[in-house]
Design a protein around this motif. Structure first.
Motif, PDB file in Angstrom:
ATOM      1  N   GLY A 173       0.795  -1.223   0.000  1.00  0.00           N
ATOM      2  CA  GLY A 173       0.000   0.000   0.000  1.00  0.00           C
ATOM      3  C   GLY A 173       0.820   1.262   0.000  1.00  0.00           C
ATOM      4  O   GLY A 173       0.292   2.348  -0.274  1.00  0.00           O
ATOM      5  N   THR A 174       2.127   1.156   0.276  1.00  0.00           N
ATOM      6  CA  THR A 174       2.985   2.343   0.220  1.00  0.00           C
ATOM      7  C   THR A 174       3.444   2.549  -1.218  1.00  0.00           C
ATOM      8  O   THR A 174       3.322   1.657  -2.054  1.00  0.00           O
ATOM      9  N   PRO A 175       3.976   3.740  -1.561  1.00  0.00           N
ATOM     10  CA  PRO A 175       4.348   4.006  -2.956  1.00  0.00           C
ATOM     11  C   PRO A 175       5.291   2.948  -3.528  1.00  0.00           C
ATOM     12  O   PRO A 175       6.332   2.638  -2.946  1.00  0.00           O
ATOM     13  N   GLY A 176       4.882   2.372  -4.680  1.00  0.00           N
ATOM     14  CA  GLY A 176       5.640   1.314  -5.320  1.00  0.00           C
ATOM     15  C   GLY A 176       5.257  -0.076  -4.855  1.00  0.00           C
ATOM     16  O   GLY A 176       5.652  -1.069  -5.469  1.00  0.00           O
ATOM     17  N   TYR A 177       4.474  -0.157  -3.775  1.00  0.00           N
ATOM     18  CA  TYR A 177       4.126  -1.454  -3.200  1.00  0.00           C
ATOM     19  C   TYR A 177       2.624  -1.722  -3.240  1.00  0.00           C
ATOM     20  O   TYR A 177       2.128  -2.586  -2.527  1.00  0.00           O
ATOM     21  N   GLU A 178       1.919  -1.017  -4.107  1.00  0.00           N
ATOM     22  CA  GLU A 178       0.482  -1.253  -4.250  1.00  0.00           C
ATOM     23  C   GLU A 178       0.159  -2.557  -4.979  1.00  0.00           C
ATOM     24  O   GLU A 178      -0.830  -3.221  -4.638  1.00  0.00           O
ATOM     25  N   PRO A 179       0.959  -2.964  -5.997  1.00  0.00           N
ATOM     26  CA  PRO A 179       0.617  -4.223  -6.678  1.00  0.00           C
ATOM     27  C   PRO A 179       0.663  -5.425  -5.742  1.00  0.00           C
ATOM     28  O   PRO A 179       1.425  -5.459  -4.771  1.00  0.00           O
ATOM     29  N   ARG A 180      -0.153  -6.403  -6.073  1.00  0.00           N
ATOM     30  CA  ARG A 180      -0.233  -7.629  -5.279  1.00  0.00           C
ATOM     31  C   ARG A 180       1.060  -8.426  -5.387  1.00  0.00           C
ATOM     32  O   ARG A 180       1.676  -8.503  -6.461  1.00  0.00           O
ATOM     33  N   ILE A 181       1.468  -9.042  -4.295  1.00  0.00           N
ATOM     34  CA  ILE A 181       2.595  -9.971  -4.310  1.00  0.00           C
ATOM     35  C   ILE A 181       2.070 -11.360  -4.651  1.00  0.00           C
ATOM     36  O   ILE A 181       1.207 -11.894  -3.956  1.00  0.00           O
ATOM     37  N   LEU A 182       2.599 -11.924  -5.735  1.00  0.00           N
ATOM     38  CA  LEU A 182       2.282 -13.291  -6.176  1.00  0.00           C
ATOM     39  C   LEU A 182       3.554 -14.099  -5.973  1.00  0.00           C
ATOM     40  O   LEU A 182       4.544 -13.887  -6.680  1.00  0.00           O
ATOM     41  N   VAL A 183       3.560 -14.989  -5.000  1.00  0.00           N
ATOM     42  CA  VAL A 183       4.788 -15.706  -4.666  1.00  0.00           C
ATOM     43  C   VAL A 183       4.935 -16.952  -5.534  1.00  0.00           C
ATOM     44  O   VAL A 183       4.018 -17.775  -5.620  1.00  0.00           O
ATOM     45  N   GLY A 184       6.092 -17.070  -6.164  1.00  0.00           N
ATOM     46  CA  GLY A 184       6.392 -18.242  -6.969  1.00  0.00           C
ATOM     47  C   GLY A 184       7.885 -18.348  -7.196  1.00  0.00           C
ATOM     48  O   GLY A 184       8.590 -17.343  -7.217  1.00  0.00           O
ATOM     49  N   GLY A 185       8.363 -19.584  -7.354  1.00  0.00           N
ATOM     50  CA  GLY A 185       9.776 -19.829  -7.559  1.00  0.00           C
ATOM     51  C   GLY A 185      10.339 -20.608  -6.383  1.00  0.00           C
ATOM     52  O   GLY A 185      10.691 -20.028  -5.367  1.00  0.00           O
ATOM     53  N   GLY A 186      10.359 -21.926  -6.505  1.00  0.00           N
ATOM     54  CA  GLY A 186      10.811 -22.742  -5.384  1.00  0.00           C
ATOM     55  C   GLY A 186       9.840 -22.732  -4.218  1.00  0.00           C
ATOM     56  O   GLY A 186      10.216 -22.980  -3.074  1.00  0.00           O
ATOM     57  N   LEU A 187       8.580 -22.447  -4.513  1.00  0.00           N
ATOM     58  CA  LEU A 187       7.545 -22.379  -3.479  1.00  0.00           C
ATOM     59  C   LEU A 187       7.090 -23.783  -3.094  1.00  0.00           C
ATOM     60  O   LEU A 187       6.790 -24.609  -3.957  1.00  0.00           O
ATOM     61  N   GLY A 188       7.043 -24.047  -1.790  1.00  0.00           N
ATOM     62  CA  GLY A 188       6.562 -25.326  -1.299  1.00  0.00           C
ATOM     63  C   GLY A 188       5.379 -25.138  -0.366  1.00  0.00           C
ATOM     64  O   GLY A 188       5.168 -24.052   0.182  1.00  0.00           O
ATOM     65  N   LEU A 189       4.625 -26.196  -0.175  1.00  0.00           N
ATOM     66  CA  LEU A 189       3.483 -26.129   0.736  1.00  0.00           C
ATOM     67  C   LEU A 189       3.907 -25.690   2.141  1.00  0.00           C
ATOM     68  O   LEU A 189       3.154 -24.995   2.838  1.00  0.00           O
ATOM     69  N   SER A 190       5.122 -26.049   2.535  1.00  0.00           N
ATOM     70  CA  SER A 190       5.591 -25.702   3.883  1.00  0.00           C
ATOM     71  C   SER A 190       5.794 -24.206   4.068  1.00  0.00           C
ATOM     72  O   SER A 190       5.851 -23.716   5.200  1.00  0.00           O
ATOM     73  N   HIS A 191       5.927 -23.470   2.957  1.00  0.00           N
ATOM     74  CA  HIS A 191       6.103 -22.020   3.048  1.00  0.00           C
ATOM     75  C   HIS A 191       4.783 -21.281   3.311  1.00  0.00           C
ATOM     76  O   HIS A 191       4.790 -20.113   3.715  1.00  0.00           O
ATOM     77  N   LEU A 192       3.661 -21.930   3.047  1.00  0.00           N
ATOM     78  CA  LEU A 192       2.390 -21.210   3.018  1.00  0.00           C
ATOM     79  C   LEU A 192       1.987 -20.597   4.361  1.00  0.00           C
ATOM     80  O   LEU A 192       1.528 -19.443   4.384  1.00  0.00           O
ATOM     81  N   PRO A 193       2.122 -21.287   5.493  1.00  0.00           N
ATOM     82  CA  PRO A 193       1.636 -20.689   6.740  1.00  0.00           C
ATOM     83  C   PRO A 193       2.268 -19.336   7.060  1.00  0.00           C
ATOM     84  O   PRO A 193       1.563 -18.382   7.409  1.00  0.00           O
ATOM     85  N   VAL A 194       3.597 -19.222   6.924  1.00  0.00           N
ATOM     86  CA  VAL A 194       4.239 -17.952   7.279  1.00  0.00           C
ATOM     87  C   VAL A 194       3.902 -16.865   6.265  1.00  0.00           C
ATOM     88  O   VAL A 194       3.713 -15.694   6.625  1.00  0.00           O
ATOM     89  N   LEU A 195       3.759 -17.230   5.001  1.00  0.00           N
ATOM     90  CA  LEU A 195       3.390 -16.245   3.981  1.00  0.00           C
ATOM     91  C   LEU A 195       1.956 -15.751   4.187  1.00  0.00           C
ATOM     92  O   LEU A 195       1.675 -14.550   4.087  1.00  0.00           O
ATOM     93  N   ARG A 196       1.052 -16.675   4.472  1.00  0.00           N
ATOM     94  CA  ARG A 196      -0.338 -16.278   4.726  1.00  0.00           C
ATOM     95  C   ARG A 196      -0.429 -15.390   5.974  1.00  0.00           C
ATOM     96  O   ARG A 196      -1.179 -14.406   6.000  1.00  0.00           O
TER      97      ARG A 196
END
Length: 231
Positions: A173-196
């Motif tokens: 929401g700050t300048p330059g950071y309005e676009p959504r973050i779409l996480v991908g690249g070596g992403l595993g199911l184990s990463h999801l809890p901390v990202l969410r």
């Protein structure tokens, strides 16, 4: 309000697209030639996939491996392909170009974005190769249609980039950071809890949707496992 996260799956063809939708994908990233990390698919492929599924499609705009836009002739060819894809009905895209020094190639990006007519688009993992991520975001901030950054936080993948992803999520929401973050690249199911937990709610998978490898189609069951984890 639903807490459902967005799940985007890479699709190479109609078989992939149908399986990804059946597994619960919300959106597809359409590419060809994964040996070159994903290039622009032919308009015929886009048309066939568009006719086979009813979820959103984002089409890769990239002519060669790497993050350079290439020569002026390469860029002209890409613009021609964009016009053909737009005429075929494509209305969401994926792109991103860097100069050799790791700064954004604004001239190339602006040339392509000018053909998109305000359509939504993702700046892809070129951001993970940028010399200065913050500078790149601010340089692109005013471009029409930019609504997403596909990123692992680092060139090496999510394990390496987790701290960056969490820091950028905190700046949403700050300048330059309005676009959504779409996480991908070596992403595993184990990463999801901390990202969410950090408020990130969009995820991109390629190989994870293909347990048997890239020479085999998307597995609807694999996609469904991710969909369940993100419910």
């Amino acid at each position: 309000m639903s807490n459902r996260a967005l799940l985007e799956v890479i699709a190479l063809d109609v078989e992939d697209a149908i399986a990804a939708q059946a597994g619960g994908a919300d959106r597809l990233e359409l590419v060809t030639d994964m040996a070159a990390d994903g290039l622009t698919p032919p308009r015929e492929t886009f048309a066939a996939i568009r006719a086979s599924v009813d979820i959103s499609l984002r089409v890769m705009l990239r002519k060669a491996d790497g993050f350079s836009a290439g020569t002026a002739e390469d860029l002209d060819r890409l613009v021609t392909e964009v016009r053909a894809l737009r005429a075929e009905g494509a209305d969401q895209f994926v792109l991103g170009f860097l100069n050799p020094d790791g700064t954004p190639d604004l001239a190339a990006v602006e040339t392509v974005v000018a053909e998109l007519g305000g359509c939504g688009w993702t700046f892809h993992r070129a951001i993970d190769r940028a010399a200065d991520r913050d500078q790149l975001r601010k340089a692109l901030a005013d471009l029409p249609g930019l609504d997403t950054y596909l990123t692992a936080g680092a060139a090496g993948g999510v394990d390496e980039g987790m701290a960056v992803l969490l820091a950028e999520a905190a700046r949403t929401g700050t300048p330059g950071y309005e676009p959504r973050i779409l996480v991908g690249g070596g992403l595993g199911l184990s990463h999801l809890p901390v990202l969410r937990e950090a408020g990130i709610n969009a995820f991109h998978i390629g190989g994870a949707a293909r347990p048997s490898g890239w020479d085999r189609p998307v597995s609807a069951a694999a996609v469904a496992e991710w969909r369940a984890a993100l419910a």
